[in-house]
Structures are given as C-alpha cells and as structure tokens.
Design a protein around this motif. Structure first.
Motif, mmCIF file in Angstrom:
data_model
loop_
_atom_site.group_PDB
_atom_site.id
_atom_site.type_symbol
_atom_site.label_atom_id
_atom_site.label_comp_id
_atom_site.label_asym_id
_atom_site.label_seq_id
_atom_site.Cartn_x
_atom_site.Cartn_y
_atom_site.Cartn_z
ATOM 1 N N SER A 78 0.800 -1.225 0.000
ATOM 2 C CA SER A 78 0.000 0.000 0.000
ATOM 3 C C SER A 78 0.834 1.277 0.000
ATOM 4 O O SER A 78 0.286 2.364 0.072
ATOM 5 N N ARG A 79 2.153 1.146 -0.085
ATOM 6 C CA ARG A 79 3.010 2.339 -0.109
ATOM 7 C C ARG A 79 4.316 2.003 -0.806
ATOM 8 O O ARG A 79 4.740 0.852 -0.842
ATOM 9 N N GLY A 80 4.942 3.013 -1.391
ATOM 10 C CA GLY A 80 6.212 2.793 -2.060
ATOM 11 C C GLY A 80 7.347 2.677 -1.060
ATOM 12 O O GLY A 80 7.315 3.267 0.013
ATOM 13 N N ALA A 81 8.359 1.917 -1.413
ATOM 14 C CA ALA A 81 9.538 1.752 -0.567
ATOM 15 C C ALA A 81 10.628 2.676 -1.091
ATOM 16 O O ALA A 81 11.081 2.529 -2.226
ATOM 17 N N TRP A 82 11.057 3.610 -0.281
ATOM 18 C CA TRP A 82 12.016 4.609 -0.726
ATOM 19 C C TRP A 82 13.457 4.122 -0.715
ATOM 20 O O TRP A 82 14.305 4.616 -1.434
ATOM 21 N N PHE A 83 13.769 3.102 0.125
ATOM 22 C CA PHE A 83 15.173 2.729 0.308
ATOM 23 C C PHE A 83 15.648 1.679 -0.687
ATOM 24 O O PHE A 83 16.846 1.444 -0.827
ATOM 25 N N ALA A 139 3.397 2.212 8.905
ATOM 26 C CA ALA A 139 2.419 2.395 7.834
ATOM 27 C C ALA A 139 1.732 3.744 7.871
ATOM 28 O O ALA A 139 1.180 4.193 6.859
ATOM 29 N N VAL A 140 1.745 4.423 9.002
ATOM 30 C CA VAL A 140 1.038 5.706 9.094
ATOM 31 C C VAL A 140 1.982 6.901 8.905
ATOM 32 O O VAL A 140 1.543 8.047 8.928
ATOM 33 N N VAL A 141 3.269 6.621 8.725
ATOM 34 C CA VAL A 141 4.241 7.709 8.567
ATOM 35 C C VAL A 141 4.287 8.154 7.113
ATOM 36 O O VAL A 141 4.443 7.323 6.207
ATOM 37 N N GLY A 154 5.719 -5.336 -4.019
ATOM 38 C CA GLY A 154 4.527 -4.591 -3.622
ATOM 39 C C GLY A 154 3.309 -4.991 -4.423
ATOM 40 O O GLY A 154 2.208 -5.121 -3.875
ATOM 41 N N ALA A 155 3.489 -5.196 -5.733
ATOM 42 C CA ALA A 155 2.361 -5.593 -6.571
ATOM 43 C C ALA A 155 1.859 -6.983 -6.189
ATOM 44 O O ALA A 155 0.647 -7.231 -6.133
ATOM 45 N N ALA A 156 2.793 -7.899 -5.920
ATOM 46 C CA ALA A 156 2.390 -9.252 -5.541
ATOM 47 C C ALA A 156 1.650 -9.254 -4.206
ATOM 48 O O ALA A 156 0.599 -9.906 -4.063
ATOM 49 N N LYS A 157 2.175 -8.522 -3.228
ATOM 50 C CA LYS A 157 1.512 -8.483 -1.926
ATOM 51 C C LYS A 157 0.196 -7.717 -1.999
ATOM 52 O O LYS A 157 -0.752 -8.024 -1.251
ATOM 53 N N GLY A 158 0.097 -6.719 -2.892
ATOM 54 C CA GLY A 158 -1.195 -6.080 -3.119
ATOM 55 C C GLY A 158 -2.206 -7.084 -3.633
ATOM 56 O O GLY A 158 -3.380 -7.069 -3.240
#
Length: 256
Positions: free
Chosen positions: A148-153, A253-255, A160-164
């Motif tokens: 549900s959010r992009g990983a910056w590092f 997740a809320v940051v 992310g697509a698979a877990k979505g």
C-alpha cells in the motif's frame, strides 16, 4: 502453553526460518499439530526439532515447491493425511527478486509473482475443500506494508504488486469463505529481522538507520511479533474476525 490451538491441525508454509519458523513454534506451543514445509530440508528439520524439544507436535515435508499446482496439491494432501484434516492455513512462504522498473527483467517479475501471489492461490485452493469438510477454519495470509506504499530505500515494485494481490485475494476469499465458516485474514509486516534481512540491517553502510528513523517505535520487528499476530487471527479468540489486515510494523504504515 495455554492451549489456544489445542486440537487444531495447522498447515504453515515456509517453516525453515524467520516468520514461518516463529509461527510454527508458537502454534506448537499452543497445542496445534503443526505441519510445515520448506525448500530446504535441513532448516525444515531444525524447526521440527525445536518444536518437538519444547513438547510440541510438528511434522514437515521438504523439499517442497509450492509455486506449482502439483507441488501445492501434493503437500496439502499429504499434510491433511498426516493431521486427519485441516483447521488452519498460514500462507507464509515466498521468494522475491528486486530491481527498478527499467532494470527488473520480466523473468524476475514473473518469478516474484509466482512465488508471492500464485503460491497463495495454489495452496489455498488445495486446502479449501479440507476446510469446508471440517466445517470451517482460518486462513492467514502474509501481506506487507509495501502493498500500500512505495519503498524509498530500495525498489520493490514486483514485491509490492504481488503483496497487493495477496491482500485483494484475501478480501475476495472472505466473501467466498463466509458461507463455509472459513475466516480469511492478513498480517502485513514492515521491516522484520530475519535471517534474510539481518545482513542488511547489520551493514554499517546500509540503509538500516534511515529505515529505522521512519518507524515510530524506533525498533525492528522480530519474527515472533508477526507470529503473535498470526496466532491471534488463527485462534478462536478471533472467531468473528474475517477480512482484517493487521500491520505489524511499529507504526511505520502511518508515517508519511
């Protein structure tokens, strides 16, 4: 041991280490007959020995490739035969390949989809008739806050697509499972310290400190933290919980 899963037969995928091992040991401590699997026979047997040494009941089959229809069906059928049925399924096993969108090959994308999304579909499809025959049960899928959010590092587009997809599948199975009294939930960890992530987290030149700065609790999750959330969802304490997605992330997740 408090017996929260006494008399239950629990299938847990990927029990050779990390979250899968922690979940198998927690379930065994709570009275379940745990039946695991892994690609690595050596680490799989280590987990079985740990569970039995602690007084729990566990069997495992390895090596098993669950990302094929035949592999998934064969393991579920063998596990159901060992346990005399299925009450709980935890879809934990996964394998990932990372890369930026202009670098990641289609082969690596497909590998990730097969081993993070297809694997959940295949194992759940194989276990579904056993859960129906049992008169209901619990399925817990492992998601990720990367759904549900992009990983910056580091680039995690395929992950992310698979877990979505796993979380979307979870929602649909809630509806399909309801008439059969099958509950389906998810747990979504953030960075969790496991044998796979420890080298990065301990690398003085790695992104560990920057990642930690975005975790409100300022500490890493441990595999046991995730296992405890899975245990709750699998137990009768969550008998009216279906469709939940519990983040186990220290508040990350809320940051923004």
């Amino acid at each position: 041991m408090t017996g929260r899963l006494a008399g239950k037969v629990a299938l847990v995928t990927g029990t050779g280490g990390g979250i899968g091992r922690a979940t198998a040991l927690a379930f065994a401590r709570e009275g379940a007959h745990v039946i695991g699997c892994d690609l690595d026979p050596a680490t799989s047997e280590e987990t079985v020995a740990l569970a039995r040494d602690a007084g729990g009941r566990m069997d495992a089959i390895a090596p098993v490739d669950l990302a094929t229809p035949d592999g998934a069906s064969a393991w579920v059928d063998a596990a159901a035969a060992l346990g005399g049925g299925v009450d709980i399924l935890v879809n934990n096993a996964s394998a990932i390949r990372f890369g930026a969108i202009d670098v990641l090959s289609y082969e690596d994308w497909s590998f990730t989809m097969r081993n993070e999304l297809d694997i959940v579909f295949l194992v759940t499809r194989a276990a579904w008739p056993y859960l129906i025959t049992r008169g209901g049960g619990s399925v817990v899928n492992i998601g990720s806050i990367s759904a549900s959010r992009g990983a910056w590092f580091m680039p995690q587009n395929a992950h992310g697509a698979a877990k979505g997809g796993v979380l979307a599948l979870t929602n649909h199975l809630v509806v399909e499972g309801g008439p059969h009294r099958i509950r389906v939930n998810a747990v979504s960890p953030a960075m969790t310290q496991t044998p796979h992530t420890t080298p990065m987290l301990e690398d003085p030149d790695g992104p560990a400190e920057q990642i930690l700065s975005r975790v409100p609790l300022r500490k890493w999750g441990q595999a046991e933290d995730v296992a405890n959330a899975i245990l709750f969802l699998a137990s009768d304490e969550a008998s009216h919980v279906s469709g939940a997605n519990i983040p186990v992330d220290g508040g990350a997740a809320v940051v923004g």
